[in-house]
Every structure is written in C-alpha cells, then in structure tokens.
Scaffold this motif. Structure first.
Motif, PDB file in Angstrom:
ATOM      1  N   PRO A 100     -54.187 -16.567 -60.546  1.00 36.62           N
ATOM      2  CA  PRO A 100     -54.139 -15.338 -59.758  1.00 36.62           C
ATOM      3  C   PRO A 100     -53.944 -15.631 -58.269  1.00 36.62           C
ATOM      4  O   PRO A 100     -54.230 -16.734 -57.791  1.00 36.62           O
ATOM      5  N   LEU A 101     -53.476 -14.649 -57.548  1.00 41.74           N
ATOM      6  CA  LEU A 101     -53.451 -14.697 -56.097  1.00 41.74           C
ATOM      7  C   LEU A 101     -54.896 -14.566 -55.616  1.00 41.74           C
ATOM      8  O   LEU A 101     -55.614 -13.648 -56.026  1.00 41.74           O
ATOM      9  N   VAL A 102     -55.338 -15.489 -54.774  1.00 42.18           N
ATOM     10  CA  VAL A 102     -56.737 -15.504 -54.329  1.00 42.18           C
ATOM     11  C   VAL A 102     -56.817 -14.888 -52.930  1.00 42.18           C
ATOM     12  O   VAL A 102     -56.191 -15.370 -51.987  1.00 42.18           O
ATOM     13  N   LEU A 103     -57.612 -13.828 -52.842  1.00 43.61           N
ATOM     14  CA  LEU A 103     -57.745 -13.064 -51.607  1.00 43.61           C
ATOM     15  C   LEU A 103     -59.212 -13.016 -51.194  1.00 43.61           C
ATOM     16  O   LEU A 103     -60.081 -12.679 -52.001  1.00 43.61           O
ATOM     17  N   THR A 104     -59.486 -13.361 -49.961  1.00 45.91           N
ATOM     18  CA  THR A 104     -60.838 -13.271 -49.425  1.00 45.91           C
ATOM     19  C   THR A 104     -60.799 -12.476 -48.117  1.00 45.91           C
ATOM     20  O   THR A 104     -59.736 -12.068 -47.661  1.00 45.91           O
ATOM     21  N   GLY A 105     -61.956 -12.293 -47.528  1.00 47.42           N
ATOM     22  CA  GLY A 105     -62.002 -11.540 -46.281  1.00 47.42           C
ATOM     23  C   GLY A 105     -63.430 -11.399 -45.797  1.00 47.42           C
ATOM     24  O   GLY A 105     -64.316 -12.175 -46.178  1.00 47.42           O
ATOM     25  N   TYR A 106     -63.641 -10.382 -44.974  1.00 51.29           N
ATOM     26  CA  TYR A 106     -64.939 -10.186 -44.331  1.00 51.29           C
ATOM     27  C   TYR A 106     -65.414  -8.758 -44.569  1.00 51.29           C
ATOM     28  O   TYR A 106     -64.705  -7.799 -44.292  1.00 51.29           O
ATOM     29  N   ILE A 127     -56.285 -14.299 -46.371  1.00 44.14           N
ATOM     30  CA  ILE A 127     -57.599 -14.011 -45.794  1.00 44.14           C
ATOM     31  C   ILE A 127     -57.458 -12.759 -44.946  1.00 44.14           C
ATOM     32  O   ILE A 127     -56.747 -12.760 -43.932  1.00 44.14           O
ATOM     33  N   GLY A 128     -58.093 -11.681 -45.358  1.00 40.68           N
ATOM     34  CA  GLY A 128     -58.045 -10.445 -44.598  1.00 40.68           C
ATOM     35  C   GLY A 128     -58.867 -10.559 -43.320  1.00 40.68           C
ATOM     36  O   GLY A 128     -60.004 -11.015 -43.347  1.00 40.68           O
ATOM     37  N   VAL A 129     -58.286 -10.144 -42.202  1.00 36.70           N
ATOM     38  CA  VAL A 129     -58.940 -10.222 -40.894  1.00 36.70           C
ATOM     39  C   VAL A 129     -58.989  -8.816 -40.316  1.00 36.70           C
ATOM     40  O   VAL A 129     -57.967  -8.118 -40.281  1.00 36.70           O
ATOM     41  N   ASN A 130     -60.143  -8.411 -39.834  1.00 34.44           N
ATOM     42  CA  ASN A 130     -60.391  -6.996 -39.576  1.00 34.44           C
ATOM     43  C   ASN A 130     -60.024  -6.469 -38.197  1.00 34.44           C
ATOM     44  O   ASN A 130     -60.162  -5.263 -37.963  1.00 34.44           O
ATOM     45  N   SER A 131     -59.591  -7.321 -37.271  1.00 40.02           N
ATOM     46  CA  SER A 131     -59.294  -6.819 -35.932  1.00 40.02           C
ATOM     47  C   SER A 131     -58.305  -7.728 -35.226  1.00 40.02           C
ATOM     48  O   SER A 131     -58.178  -8.917 -35.570  1.00 40.02           O
ATOM     49  N   PRO A 132     -57.616  -7.215 -34.194  1.00 35.72           N
ATOM     50  CA  PRO A 132     -56.719  -8.068 -33.401  1.00 35.72           C
ATOM     51  C   PRO A 132     -57.459  -9.225 -32.745  1.00 35.72           C
ATOM     52  O   PRO A 132     -56.939 -10.342 -32.673  1.00 35.72           O
ATOM     53  N   ALA A 133     -58.683  -8.972 -32.259  1.00 36.97           N
ATOM     54  CA  ALA A 133     -59.447 -10.040 -31.608  1.00 36.97           C
ATOM     55  C   ALA A 133     -59.762 -11.162 -32.588  1.00 36.97           C
ATOM     56  O   ALA A 133     -59.621 -12.356 -32.263  1.00 36.97           O
ATOM     57  N   ASP A 134     -60.191 -10.813 -33.798  1.00 37.39           N
ATOM     58  CA  ASP A 134     -60.491 -11.830 -34.809  1.00 37.39           C
ATOM     59  C   ASP A 134     -59.224 -12.580 -35.211  1.00 37.39           C
ATOM     60  O   ASP A 134     -59.256 -13.802 -35.406  1.00 37.39           O
ATOM     61  N   LEU A 135     -58.124 -11.869 -35.354  1.00 34.32           N
ATOM     62  CA  LEU A 135     -56.875 -12.511 -35.770  1.00 34.32           C
ATOM     63  C   LEU A 135     -56.455 -13.581 -34.772  1.00 34.32           C
ATOM     64  O   LEU A 135     -56.076 -14.699 -35.160  1.00 34.32           O
ATOM     65  N   THR A 155     -55.943  -6.623 -41.396  1.00 39.31           N
ATOM     66  CA  THR A 155     -56.290  -5.472 -42.221  1.00 39.31           C
ATOM     67  C   THR A 155     -57.277  -4.608 -41.456  1.00 39.31           C
ATOM     68  O   THR A 155     -57.580  -4.884 -40.294  1.00 39.31           O
ATOM     69  N   GLN A 156     -57.761  -3.567 -42.061  1.00 41.86           N
ATOM     70  CA  GLN A 156     -58.659  -2.655 -41.367  1.00 41.86           C
ATOM     71  C   GLN A 156     -60.107  -3.002 -41.640  1.00 41.86           C
ATOM     72  O   GLN A 156     -60.433  -3.626 -42.646  1.00 41.86           O
ATOM     73  N   LEU A 157     -60.961  -2.612 -40.720  1.00 43.63           N
ATOM     74  CA  LEU A 157     -62.377  -2.781 -40.956  1.00 43.63           C
ATOM     75  C   LEU A 157     -62.785  -2.030 -42.226  1.00 43.63           C
ATOM     76  O   LEU A 157     -62.309  -0.915 -42.462  1.00 43.63           O
ATOM     77  N   PRO A 158     -63.635  -2.642 -43.037  1.00 41.33           N
ATOM     78  CA  PRO A 158     -64.047  -1.948 -44.262  1.00 41.33           C
ATOM     79  C   PRO A 158     -64.851  -0.704 -43.944  1.00 41.33           C
ATOM     80  O   PRO A 158     -65.471  -0.583 -42.899  1.00 41.33           O
ATOM     81  N   PHE A 159     -64.815   0.218 -44.871  1.00 37.25           N
ATOM     82  CA  PHE A 159     -65.608   1.450 -44.831  1.00 37.25           C
ATOM     83  C   PHE A 159     -65.114   2.450 -43.790  1.00 37.25           C
ATOM     84  O   PHE A 159     -65.747   3.497 -43.618  1.00 37.25           O
ATOM     85  N   LEU A 160     -64.020   2.136 -43.091  1.00 39.43           N
ATOM     86  CA  LEU A 160     -63.472   3.116 -42.155  1.00 39.43           C
ATOM     87  C   LEU A 160     -62.478   3.986 -42.901  1.00 39.43           C
ATOM     88  O   LEU A 160     -61.441   3.523 -43.357  1.00 39.43           O
ATOM     89  N   GLU A 161     -62.809   5.242 -43.022  1.00 41.82           N
ATOM     90  CA  GLU A 161     -61.968   6.181 -43.745  1.00 41.82           C
ATOM     91  C   GLU A 161     -61.782   7.420 -42.879  1.00 41.82           C
ATOM     92  O   GLU A 161     -62.334   7.523 -41.778  1.00 41.82           O
ATOM     93  N   ASP A 162     -61.015   8.376 -43.374  1.00 40.36           N
ATOM     94  CA  ASP A 162     -60.924   9.643 -42.667  1.00 40.36           C
ATOM     95  C   ASP A 162     -62.318  10.250 -42.605  1.00 40.36           C
ATOM     96  O   ASP A 162     -63.003  10.356 -43.624  1.00 40.36           O
ATOM     97  N   PRO A 163     -62.782  10.633 -41.405  1.00 43.45           N
ATOM     98  CA  PRO A 163     -64.148  11.151 -41.286  1.00 43.45           C
ATOM     99  C   PRO A 163     -64.378  12.369 -42.170  1.00 43.45           C
ATOM    100  O   PRO A 163     -63.483  13.193 -42.387  1.00 43.45           O
ATOM    101  N   ALA A 164     -65.605  12.453 -42.708  1.00 46.84           N
ATOM    102  CA  ALA A 164     -65.971  13.628 -43.506  1.00 46.84           C
ATOM    103  C   ALA A 164     -66.025  14.855 -42.606  1.00 46.84           C
ATOM    104  O   ALA A 164     -66.300  14.741 -41.402  1.00 46.84           O
ATOM    105  N   PRO A 165     -65.765  16.035 -43.144  1.00 45.36           N
ATOM    106  CA  PRO A 165     -65.857  17.256 -42.328  1.00 45.36           C
ATOM    107  C   PRO A 165     -67.250  17.401 -41.726  1.00 45.36           C
ATOM    108  O   PRO A 165     -68.257  17.082 -42.358  1.00 45.36           O
TER     109      PRO A 165
END
Length: 413
Positions: A100-106, A127-135, A155-165
């Motif tokens: 398999p393709l092996v994918l890790t991240g933070y 390796i997924g990286v969550n910000s320009p500074a980290d990259l 990639t994007q920071l985890p758990f950041l989604e469209d805000p709930a109403p």
C-alpha cells in the motif's frame, strides 16, 4: 478506493477517518487498532466517524497478514513517531509486493520535538504537513540529513471544517477547553477551576462553560488525573450557578461560544478558524512543556486577570495564515492520486541499524518489532514487558477514573 486506518487513540482515529474522507468520496475503510493500545469506546469510534465493527486489534504479524490478505490502496498510519517508525520498519522488512501507499502526518499542531517526530516518520511515501511554516521547517530538516523532502505534502490542519451555524443563547458564553494532560498537577488544575469560578462570580451576566474532553471512564490519548468535573463538584455550595460543565463535539460548543479559553488546546485553533475569539492562558508561564509557545505572535496570550477585566483578544491574521488557519489549503488528495498512479519501490526508512544502532532496537522492541524489522515472538521478554506496561496503564486509568473519584467522594461525606 480502499483505505486502511492504523490508529491508537480516539483523537488519532478521528484524524485518520477525516483524512480518509478527504481522499475519496466513499472510501472502503479497514480499521486496525495499534497493538500497543486498548480500543477506544464505541462512542469514541462512532464520534470519530468509524464503525466499531470495522476495527480489529492486531499484533505486528497480524498486521502484515491483514495487509497481504486484503491489500488496501492506502495505509494511513495515525500514531506517534515511535509507532510510525515501527510500522515503517515492519513493512520495509516484509517487502510486501504489491504494497500500500504509506501515508503519515500530524494530528494537531507541532510545538515540541519537531525534528524527532519528523525523522521517525521519514521514509513514508507521503507525510502530511499542516501549515506553510511547518512545511518550510520540515523541508529544511529533511534536506539537511539527505532525506527526501518530496515526501512532504501541504495539507490542512485536522478538525478544521466549515463552522457550525451559530446558536447563541442571548448570554455571553466563555468556554474553557480542558486538556487531560496540561496542566498535570492537582494544584494547577484546581487553580484553573478556582479562576473560572471567580470569573463567573465577577461576570454574572456571562455563562462560563467547562468543556470536557471525554466521558468519565473512557480511554483517551492522555489519561486525565484530576478531571475538571470532579474538581468543580468539589466547589460545593461555592460553585456559581453560571459555571457549567458540558460535553459533546467541540464544533457544537463553539457554535454557542463568544470567547474560548484554554491552556494550549487545539480548540483555540478551531475557534480562530470559526471566527470565535480565543485566549491562551499564561497563568503558568509561556513554556514548551505547556504547549502555549506555539501561540507566540498570535495575539492570543493572556492571563486570567486580563480576562476578568474584560479583555477579548484579537488574533494576528498573518500568524494565522502562516499556520494554516482560516484557510483550507489541501494538496494531499491530488498528491495521493498522483502517487497511486506511479510505481512504488521498497520502503526505505531514514533510520536504520547503521545510523541509529542505539535507538532502533529499544524503540522497536516496545512495539513488538525486532531490530531487523521482523515481528518478535509473542513470548519475547520485551513484548512481555510491554504487556505489563499496558496493564499498568490500565490499572492507572482505572484508579484515576473510577477508584480515585469514588474515594474522593467518600472523603467529602
């Protein structure tokens, strides 16, 4: 697309499941529980977006057998650095063909041991990286040691989604996002509860909400020695009526929040993304061990005295952009499609017995993997020690979440 998720704790299951959902519209999920940890509760798995019946707990040899029997397109390794290294060494030695393709991240923001964690993940296909500074930082590290910076993907920071109403109650709501492991001492956690109670008394026009991380008794990424709900109950008749305890998803809590307060929780980043004001406490100092050093330059650092006087911090938007907040930039799905279409060679972890002979044997033994990357026999002493440690963790958790609270309640009678 078939995606295997290998995770250990509730937070990492949530990260892995949400990542898989971004990679394909309706991925077929295979769930593998990392063998060093107990399974999260059914509620935690369901809240993470994983059906409990999809998850199997496997030994190292069991993982290799599962991958060979039902080969996934992608293996998402949602584990700390040591766990990622153990999986990389295991797969590299097994030489599965195909593999398999092996994918890790933070799972969250990276505020401590960035080099240590990165090099333990180095050798993964992506390796997924969550910000320009980290990259920028991570690319410099990999280049300096002769590893492949091409494996890094923004990639994007985890758990950041469209805000709930928004669901405002008509009263200003201050939500405290508690963390199981920060701070750790009873005195410090009692200090936070007392300051929250004081704030509620000073501002009777506000609701002060204490958001619990988990349901009492559940396993979590970090065990909680002195749960906030117990400490608040300990206030007894001195507890203000507008100091309340809440649970559930953080996104729901933020929908009714006007000011998010925390020591260093990822919830502050979620609040910024949702357009909710946030304050990162400095009452215990600005220290790497607390995690609040990540927020230097954010404009959010504040003490309880300032909050009592009515301060509502404003985030520095340049700081937010550099850390991937308030924008959902995600190159990962496209890079995964590209990588799946390309031939894959053998996995080559950065660490090996030539450049890390003093690190690998002990680290891998803790995961039931030998220095050659092959599964250790179940009766190997190191594996038995791991089982004892696991049992001790279970006893500790039972003591802190069941026995300890019961004794404290009896002592209060």
């Amino acid at each position: 697309m078939k995606v295997a998720l290998l995770a250990d704790t509730d937070g990492r299951w949530k990260w892995a499941a949400r990542l898989a959902a971004r990679l394909a519209a309706e991925p077929e999920i295979l769930g593998y529980q990392l063998w060093t940890h107990e399974l999260p509760s059914h509620r935690q798995l369901l809240e993470a977006g994983v059906r409990p019946e999809q998850v199997r707990q496997l030994t190292p040899s069991g993982l290799l057998e599962a991958l060979a029997t039902d080969l996934p397109d992608i293996l998402v390794v949602a584990a700390p650095g040591g766990g990622c290294q153990a999986v990389l060494q295991l797969l590299a030695a097994a030489r599965l063909e195909p593999r398999p393709l092996v994918l890790t991240g933070y799972v969250g923001v990276v505020y401590e041991n960035p080099v240590d964690g990165l090099l333990l993940r180095a050798g993964s296909d992506l390796i997924g990286v969550n910000s320009p500074a980290d990259l920028e930082q991570f690319a410099g590290v990999l280049t300096s040691v002769g590893a492949r910076p091409e494996s890094l993907v923004r990639t994007q920071l985890p758990f950041l989604e469209d805000p709930a109403p928004r669901t405002p109650s008509g009263r200003f709501a201050v939500t405290f996002a508690g963390q199981p492991g920060v701070p750790t001492s009873r005195a410090e956690r009692q200090h936070l509860v007392q300051r929250l109670a004081d704030h509620a008394r000073r501002h009777p026009e506000r609701d002060v909400l204490v958001k619990l991380r988990n349901v009492p008794g559940e396993l979590a990424t970090h065990p909680e020695p002195y749960p906030y709900d117990e400490l608040i109950r300990g206030l007894g008749s001195q507890r203000p009526a507008n100091l309340k305890v809440i649970g559930g998803l953080m996104s729901r809590a933020l929908s009714r929040t006007d000011l998010l307060v925390t020591v260093s929780s990822m919830a502050a980043v979620e609040a910024i993304h949702a357009g909710v004001a946030a304050a990162v406490l400095t009452d215990f100092g600005i220290r790497e061990s607390l995690g609040n050093t990540y927020f230097l330059g954010s404009g959010l650092l504040a003490g309880f005295d300032e909050l009592d006087r009515g301060l509502v911090p404003t985030v520095n938007l340049d700081w937010a952009r550099q850390r991937g907040v308030r924008e959902l930039h995600d190159d990962l799905p496209g890079r995964v499609v590209q990588a799946l279409a390309e031939p894959r060679g053998e996995l080559v972890p950065f660490y090996n017995l030539t450049n890390a002979s003093g690190l690998l044997p002990r680290l891998l033994a803790g995961y039931g993997v030998g220095p050659d990357g092959r599964p250790l026999p179940a009766r190997t002493t190191s594996v038995l020690r791991k089982a004892v440690r696991s049992g001790a963790r279970g006893v500790y958790r039972h003591g802190t979440t069941v026995i300890g609270p019961a004794l404290r309640r009896l002592a209060a009678l």
